[in-house]
Write an enzyme that holds these catalytic residues in place. Structure first.
Site, PDB file in Angstrom:
ATOM      1  N   THR A 183       3.354  12.320  -0.362  1.00 19.73           N
ATOM      2  CA  THR A 183       3.151  10.882  -0.477  1.00 19.73           C
ATOM      3  C   THR A 183       3.329  10.232   0.893  1.00 19.73           C
ATOM      4  OG1 THR A 183       5.481  10.490  -0.977  1.00 19.73           O
ATOM      5  CG2 THR A 183       4.012  10.920  -2.842  1.00 19.73           C
ATOM      6  N   GLU A 213       0.057  11.018  -6.641  1.00 17.51           N
ATOM      7  CA  GLU A 213       0.615  11.573  -7.881  1.00 17.51           C
ATOM      8  C   GLU A 213      -0.401  11.679  -9.004  1.00 17.51           C
ATOM      9  OE1 GLU A 213       4.179   9.380  -5.967  1.00 17.51           O
ATOM     10  OE2 GLU A 213       2.001   9.304  -5.920  1.00 17.51           O
ATOM     11  N   LYS A 231       8.572 -13.860  -3.761  1.00 16.98           N
ATOM     12  CA  LYS A 231       9.224 -14.726  -4.749  1.00 16.98           C
ATOM     13  C   LYS A 231       9.667 -16.009  -4.064  1.00 16.98           C
ATOM     14  CE  LYS A 231      12.029 -14.457  -8.870  1.00 16.98           C
ATOM     15  NZ  LYS A 231      12.885 -13.596  -9.724  1.00 16.98           N
ATOM     16  N   TRP A 274       6.516 -16.053  -8.561  1.00 16.03           N
ATOM     17  CA  TRP A 274       5.897 -14.949  -7.818  1.00 16.03           C
ATOM     18  C   TRP A 274       4.569 -15.379  -7.204  1.00 16.03           C
ATOM     19  CZ3 TRP A 274       8.891 -11.109  -6.665  1.00 16.03           C
ATOM     20  CH2 TRP A 274       9.898 -10.693  -7.539  1.00 16.03           C
TER      21      TRP A 274
END
Length: 543
Positions: free
Chosen positions: A182, A335, A445, A450
């Site tokens: 990753t 993944e 935020k 948000w």
């Protein structure tokens, strides 16, 4: 009844045998460092991949041993994709764009035994070789130069092997064939291991008509690096159907890719949004009167193009569509092998307006066959598919990893009932289209509400003067966080913060969502896989 179908294990070796028998006359084209072309037939690829398998067994490769590659996209790298697992090994693609210290750490963590490397990348190897001792370094003479002393020559190794007498290593369908690490943006990189079974199933699912729709008559241009989630599985898919492959080698500059597309017109291509953005900007600049490149390039009208790895702005889809090229936006992770979703036209939208079709095309799309997804809210409950209720995207399926190499299944990455936690905040609408609001770590935020950095970025990049835009959070005493927009303009173009804010307001944003301030930069920094590197921007603009 107990007896149903034959219990034949899924195997990459079947795809290699199929290619050698059915598609032996198909073409594989590689662009070399000097920009000349090397052409192979599938029949030659088949024999060379088997020779590589025989040679590795001759070097003492044991089942499960890792063989690393440090290579650009070309025919020899494709041979590794099939020859290494044919011998029983596990191909481990190293990301050549990482820092040398990180490459060395990853090679050591994977316990790579052998390394196959392009000769043009040997200077990079010299910078990390002290971090991991490979038993043998096999050099592919990509540049055409002689292999330096002290290394094993790839071509000499194949020449001394017997492809006809080679025997595939016995295996089960769940045995490993490849691994990728990753990106490591939130800690150390983690190894994801793919099996024969997962790779074959992923190839079949990603090949479906509504997805890549790969076919034998295609000319496939994989710009996505073969070290980036196995080029999204395209090498396996193309070999499975026998499509012509055109590899760009190290030449990923927009001019080079446009030259390649003009000389070897692809019908199917794939790449990350940042490369596609610079490509279309370069092409459209060449159409202007007085351009030194006027008439130099011809875009392949009708080409299908899968673009992913980061959010695709609607403006990019519209720009390519003006020239007869349709972009399919996908989402996935290392993944997930990596295709998880793709946005494609569906019957329910046949009569939708053009604007609605463009809007849908910019979404992450519908889950691939065999992939299940759910949206898990902060309260631990599944969110409804209403296009409004947001939560973390969680997925499961037969080509989605169940754990990481040497780590297992940590609870911050997997739920108690076995779903992968992606870290992406999404909504899913009633038609099944996924909209990614942001990565959890990239949400802003402000005053308890948000703000999606992705939505701000994509809208800013629709402004005619803007080439690139990335939005990050900066601390604010009153509101906790506020958006900072880092903007790069197209050559000869400019816009003021006020003009950009007016543009955002006209596109539906409200005042409290607008960037607190703008920073005008030459270009947005990129990660090793071509994504916008917001970590660097946070370091550059901490206040």
């Amino acid at each position: 009844m107990q007896d149903t179908m034959m219990k034949v294990p899924l195997s990459l070796n079947h795809l290699l045998e199929r290619a050698g028998k059915l598609f032996h006359g198909g073409q594989i084209v590689s662009r070399l460092p000097d920009k000349s072309y090397k052409r192979h037939a599938y029949g030659e690829f088949y024999r060379r991949a088997r020779a590589l398998g025989a040679a590795l067994q001759g070097l003492g490769l044991q089942k499960g041993d890792r063989v690393a590659t440090l290579c650009w996209n070309h025919h020899a790298h494709l041979e590794c994709y099939f020859g290494i697992p044919a011998a029983g090994g596990v191909m481990h693609t190293l990301n050549l764009r990482l820092a040398p210290e990180e490459i060395g750490w990853i090679a050591a963590d994977a316990q790579d035994r052998f390394l196959v490397i392009d000769d043009v990348l040997l200077p990079l190897y010299e910078k990390f070789k002290h971090l991991h001792a490979f038993e043998r370094v096999i050099v592919f003479p990509f540049s055409g130069a002689s292999v330096p002393a002290g290394f094993t020559g790839y071509e000499a190794l194949l020449a001394g092997a017997d492809p006809d007498g080679f025997a595939y290593a016995p295996h089960e369908e769940d045995d490993p064939v490849a691994m990728c690490y990753t990106s490591g943006t939130t800690g150390q990189p983690k190894g994801v291991v793919y099996s024969h079974r997962s790779t074959v199933l992923h190839s079949l699912a990603a090949c479906m008509p509504d997805y890549n729709s790969a076919r034998n008559t295609d000319v496939v241009l994989p710009v996505t690096p073969m070290f980036h989630a196995n080029s999204w599985g395209m090498p396996y898919i193309a070999v499975m159907v026998g499509a012509k492959l055109v590899f760009p080698g190290p030449h990923l500059h927009p001019d080079d890719l446009l030259d390649l597309m003009t000389q070897e017109p692809p019908t199917l291509s794939l790449g990350v949004p940042t490369i596609w953005m610079t490509m279309i900007q370069t092409y459209e600049a060449s159409l202007k009167p007085g351009s030194p490149n006027q008439g130099r390039w011809k875009l392949p009208a009708g080409m299908r193009s899968t673009v992913g790895g980061a959010a695709v702005p609607e403006s990019l889809i519209r720009a390519f569509d003006r020239h007869g090229i349709w972009i399919m936006h996908g989402w996935g992770m290392t993944e997930t092998s990596p295709v998880g979703t793709l946005s494609y036209p569906i019957a329910a939208l046949q009569n939708a307006s053009a604007d609605e079709k463009y809007r849908r095309a910019a979404l992450a799309g519908l889950p691939a066959p065999l992939v299940e997804l759910r949206v898990r809210g902060d309260d631990g409950r599944d969110q409804p598919w209403d296009g409004k209720s947001a939560g973390e995207l969680q997925v499961r399926g037969p080509f989605i990893t169940g754990g990481y190499h040497g780590i297992g299944s940590p609870p911050d990455k997997f739920t108690a009932d076995g779903w992968l936690r992606t870290g992406d905040v999404v909504t899913v609408d009633e038609l099944g289209f996924t909209r990614i609001s942001d990565r959890t770590k990239d949400l802003i935020k402000s005053g308890g509400e948000w703000i999606s950095s992705v939505e701000l970025e994509n809208t800013l990049m629709a402004h005619p003067a803007v080439a690139e835009a990335a939005v990050i959070a900066i601390p604010d005493e009153k509101w906790s966080e506020r958006p900072l927009a880092c903007v790069a303009f197209k050559p000869g173009e400019q816009a003021t913060p006020g003009e950009l804010n007016e543009f955002l307001l006209a596109k539906g944003f409200v005042k409290w969502q607008l960037p607190e301030r703008y920073e005008f930069i030459d270009a947005v920094p990129r990660t090793s896989t071509g994504k916008f590197w917001k970590l660097k921007l946070r370091e550059q603009f901490p206040q």
